[in-house]
Scaffold this motif. Structure first.
Motif, PDB file in Angstrom:
ATOM      1  N   VAL A 195       0.838  -1.202   0.000  1.00  0.00           N
ATOM      2  CA  VAL A 195       0.000   0.000   0.000  1.00  0.00           C
ATOM      3  C   VAL A 195       0.874   1.254   0.000  1.00  0.00           C
ATOM      4  O   VAL A 195       0.650   2.188  -0.766  1.00  0.00           O
ATOM      5  N   LEU A 196       1.912   1.266   0.852  1.00  0.00           N
ATOM      6  CA  LEU A 196       2.782   2.449   0.913  1.00  0.00           C
ATOM      7  C   LEU A 196       3.456   2.716  -0.428  1.00  0.00           C
ATOM      8  O   LEU A 196       3.686   3.860  -0.801  1.00  0.00           O
ATOM      9  N   ALA A 197       3.788   1.636  -1.146  1.00  0.00           N
ATOM     10  CA  ALA A 197       4.497   1.808  -2.420  1.00  0.00           C
ATOM     11  C   ALA A 197       3.546   2.090  -3.579  1.00  0.00           C
ATOM     12  O   ALA A 197       3.979   2.470  -4.668  1.00  0.00           O
ATOM     13  N   LEU A 198       2.251   1.919  -3.320  1.00  0.00           N
ATOM     14  CA  LEU A 198       1.242   1.995  -4.380  1.00  0.00           C
ATOM     15  C   LEU A 198       1.329   3.237  -5.287  1.00  0.00           C
ATOM     16  O   LEU A 198       1.277   3.105  -6.508  1.00  0.00           O
ATOM     17  N   PRO A 199       1.468   4.453  -4.726  1.00  0.00           N
ATOM     18  CA  PRO A 199       1.488   5.613  -5.614  1.00  0.00           C
ATOM     19  C   PRO A 199       2.609   5.534  -6.654  1.00  0.00           C
ATOM     20  O   PRO A 199       2.422   5.936  -7.793  1.00  0.00           O
ATOM     21  N   PHE A 200       3.746   4.990  -6.269  1.00  0.00           N
ATOM     22  CA  PHE A 200       4.873   4.921  -7.218  1.00  0.00           C
ATOM     23  C   PHE A 200       4.729   3.746  -8.165  1.00  0.00           C
ATOM     24  O   PHE A 200       4.947   3.872  -9.363  1.00  0.00           O
ATOM     25  N   THR A 201       4.363   2.598  -7.602  1.00  0.00           N
ATOM     26  CA  THR A 201       4.329   1.411  -8.439  1.00  0.00           C
ATOM     27  C   THR A 201       3.222   1.510  -9.485  1.00  0.00           C
ATOM     28  O   THR A 201       3.438   1.194 -10.641  1.00  0.00           O
ATOM     29  N   TYR A 202       2.040   1.988  -9.069  1.00  0.00           N
ATOM     30  CA  TYR A 202       0.964   2.058 -10.049  1.00  0.00           C
ATOM     31  C   TYR A 202       1.324   3.031 -11.163  1.00  0.00           C
ATOM     32  O   TYR A 202       1.095   2.769 -12.332  1.00  0.00           O
ATOM     33  N   ARG A 203       1.918   4.153 -10.766  1.00  0.00           N
ATOM     34  CA  ARG A 203       2.248   5.141 -11.776  1.00  0.00           C
ATOM     35  C   ARG A 203       3.248   4.587 -12.785  1.00  0.00           C
ATOM     36  O   ARG A 203       3.146   4.865 -13.970  1.00  0.00           O
ATOM     37  N   SER A 204       4.222   3.810 -12.298  1.00  0.00           N
ATOM     38  CA  SER A 204       5.219   3.322 -13.251  1.00  0.00           C
ATOM     39  C   SER A 204       4.599   2.275 -14.176  1.00  0.00           C
ATOM     40  O   SER A 204       4.902   2.244 -15.370  1.00  0.00           O
ATOM     41  N   ILE A 205       3.697   1.421 -13.650  1.00  0.00           N
ATOM     42  CA  ILE A 205       3.049   0.436 -14.514  1.00  0.00           C
ATOM     43  C   ILE A 205       2.122   1.142 -15.507  1.00  0.00           C
ATOM     44  O   ILE A 205       2.087   0.830 -16.701  1.00  0.00           O
ATOM     45  N   ASP A 206       1.409   2.151 -15.014  1.00  0.00           N
ATOM     46  CA  ASP A 206       0.500   2.917 -15.860  1.00  0.00           C
ATOM     47  C   ASP A 206       1.262   3.604 -16.996  1.00  0.00           C
ATOM     48  O   ASP A 206       0.840   3.574 -18.156  1.00  0.00           O
ATOM     49  N   ALA A 207       2.428   4.184 -16.654  1.00  0.00           N
ATOM     50  CA  ALA A 207       3.236   4.854 -17.681  1.00  0.00           C
ATOM     51  C   ALA A 207       3.699   3.839 -18.722  1.00  0.00           C
ATOM     52  O   ALA A 207       3.717   4.120 -19.921  1.00  0.00           O
ATOM     53  N   GLY A 208       4.047   2.631 -18.259  1.00  0.00           N
ATOM     54  CA  GLY A 208       4.468   1.582 -19.179  1.00  0.00           C
ATOM     55  C   GLY A 208       3.347   1.211 -20.140  1.00  0.00           C
ATOM     56  O   GLY A 208       3.572   1.026 -21.347  1.00  0.00           O
TER      57      GLY A 208
END
Lengths: 308, 282
Positions: free
Chosen positions: B148-161
């Motif tokens: 959950v804590l990493a969610l803002p970064f991880t989702y954004r990087s997958i979304d950008a991909g």
């Protein structure tokens, strides 16, 4: 889990067959199924983020006997707790202000420096790392630099300046601003660099052609265009400083810092009714964060309108 | 005119120089303290190069607790990275393909951890704890919270991909050639999202290696928690571990930079800013 959801949808769902039979009905069923694909993610978020957040408010709005009451919630912003919020808001606003100014200057310097060209890349890459640098290492760095036995403290002492003569301390407003700038400035660079790069040279030329000076340009064009992202950056940096726990906890045991205060209440060395005050503090923290992040969201949308 | 331009250039240089000093000095001070066994007041020209050694690190490595903490942190990092991929990749693919209208809502949900920072989240965990001891007593129960804590970064990087590839065409091509969803995911989507998946994983590892708040309050002995505790008995050892953890984090970010570097301008859409250069709370 979600993988199974994906494999269940039969091929040819889209388009062709839909228009043939009762399109609206068909679409409704499909939309429902489409949204059902979000279930694993929503469940995950619910269990591990929203339920804990709800529990904080639930506990904060409870009397010792379990009935609903706002005593703890109000207690969390009065007396010493009020002083803590005042202190935290003061240093967070100060740290955000310093971060906005220094970050914007640094971003501007990096984006306009002609040579060497690698400077700009270095500044952006470094900012990416340093903006994420909270936690223990940051505290350790400043303890070894500006702590009572810190190297800079001793150097200043050698030149006859006693850093700790006044009310300086790494856990006081001035100290926290210096330390938090280490991640706030790079964060501001990342936030504001796209906006600065979005300033068109043509605007400056137009200003000069109309007889404006560098000062007129910034006063009438540069700052107004950048303003939403500057204000947005301020809110982001404020929220960032306000919620930081790890660094502050290593620097000081100053219980006027709200996250440390929450940690103290959670530590369990408090009597029964009192722990509700800890949850009240946490609830207020969420409220403050929600307000500043919400305003940040609005401002960012506004700045994207200008510099899309 | 020239003198004004010169002045401006000087000003810029000065700002960059001050910035360099401000960002370099604290690190140098910490590294010196960690690796040089000379008291600050003995420092001088003659002692500047004396007594440098790695003994502070080696003695920290000698502690059994260190290895326990390291093992736990590695388990947490791997677990969090896997959980993140299993939950987020299908969700992000699904949103892009089926419900693009929901993209803004999902994005909003993924930045909620900014609003509920670690210290507030852990307050909630403490509330829940009596009702879920069977789960929360395990050290590995931190995994979903770290995800959950990493969610803002991880989702954004997958979304950008996902934005950078033509998802619809790829999946349609794969499906029309007879591949099922499983094969499409394994042989088409994962390879073309490789750099996004790598950077999301590295970001997760960086978040897990740096997380202290939740571990501290719940008394879990992760690497950062060990670092804080070890500093009490051996400050130089604690600082040395912090230097190592900073270097590890920097390497992870360098890895993200390499993984997400646009390749030869083949696809102009990959020129979006890499997710590593986005903001995070601390």
């Amino acid at each position: 889990m979600a993988l199974i959801d994906l494999s269940h949808s039969s091929p040819g769902d889209e388009g062709a067959t839909a228009s043939a039979v009762a399109p609206s009905l068909r679409r409704k069923g499909q939309t429902l199924r489409d949204y059902a694909g979000l279930l694993p993610f929503l469940t995950f978020l619910l269990l591990f983020l929203l339920v804990p957040a709800y529990s904080v408010f639930d506990q904060a709005l409870k009397n010792p006997d379990g009935s609903f009451g706002t005593d703890a919630f109000r207690e969390a912003i009065s007396g010493q707790n009020f002083q803590a919020f005042k202190f935290s808001i003061t240093f967070s606003a100060g740290a955000a202000f310093v971060g906005v100014i220094a970050g914007t200057l640094l971003a501007h310097a990096a984006s306009t420096v002609e040579k060497p060209r690698w400077i700009k890349n270095l500044v952006t890459s470094f900012s990416g790392v340093a903006a994420n640098m909270g936690g223990l290492p940051l505290a350790f760095m400043f303890l070894s630099l500006l702590g009572r036995q810190g190297i800079l403290t001793k150097i200043l002492e050698y030149f006859g300046f006693d850093l700790y003569a006044g009310d300086f301390g790494l856990g006081e407003v001035s100290g926290l601003i210096i330390v938090y700038s280490y991640f706030n400035i790079p964060l501001m660079v990342l936030v504001t660099l796209p906006a600065i790069e979005g300033l068109r040279p043509a605007w400056r030329e137009a200003c000069v052609n109309l007889g404006g000076t560098g000062f007129t340009y910034w006063r009438r064009i540069g700052i107004p265009v950048l303003l939403p992202s500057l204000l947005g950056g301020f809110l982001l940096l404020f929220a960032n400083s306000f919620s930081a726990y790890a660094t502050a906890q290593q620097l000081t045991d100053n219980s006027k810092i709200v996250p440390l205060r929450i940690g103290f209440f959670l530590g369990g060395d408090v009597s029964i009714g009192e722990d509700a005050v800890g949850y009240g503090l946490a609830a207020w923290m969420i409220i403050v964060m929600a307000a500043s992040m919400g305003a940040y969201w609005l401002l960012r949308r506004r700045s994207e309108r200008w510099l899309g | 005119m020239t003198s004004m331009g010169g002045q401006r250039r000087l000003g810029r240089r000065l700002i960059l120089l001050i910035g360099a000093i401000y960002f370099a000095f604290p690190f140098v001070a910490m590294a010196r303290f960690a690796f040089q066994n000379v008291q600050v007041f003995d420092l001088g020209r003659s002692t500047l190069f004396e007594n440098w050694s790695l003994t502070s690190v080696t003695s920290a490595f000698g502690e059994d607790y260190f290895w326990d903490a390291l093992r736990l942190s590695i388990q947490l990092a791997l677990g969090t990275a896997l959980l993140t991929l299993f939950v987020l990749v299908p969700t992000a693919v699904w949103v892009h393909l089926r419900i693009p209208r929901a993209r803004a809502v999902v994005e909003f949900l993924t930045v909620l951890p900014y609003v509920i920072p670690a210290i507030a989240l852990v307050a909630g965990i403490v509330v829940i704890k009596p009702h879920a001891r069977w789960f929360l007593n395990s050290d590995l129960s931190l995994i979903p919270f770290y995800a959950v804590l990493a969610l803002p970064f991880t989702y954004r990087s997958i979304d950008a991909g996902l934005r950078a590839i033509d998802l619809r065409t790829l999946t349609e091509a794969s499906r029309s050639l007879g591949a099922g969803w499983n094969v499409t995911l394994r042989r088409v989507l994962i390879p073309s999202l490789k750099s996004a998946l790598i950077s999301s994983t590295f970001l997760t590892v960086a978040v897990v290696l740096g997380e202290y708040t939740i571990a501290d309050v719940l008394l879990k002995r992760t690497l950062p928690a060990f670092m804080a505790e070890y500093r009490q008995s051996d400050p130089r050892g604690g600082y040395a571990l912090a230097v190592l953890s900073l270097l590890a984090t920097t390497l992870l970010f360098a890895g993200i930079g390499v993984a997400t570097r646009p390749r030869g301008g083949r696809n102009p859409r990959t020129d979006e800013p890499s997710p590593s250069t986005e903001e995070t709370p601390s």
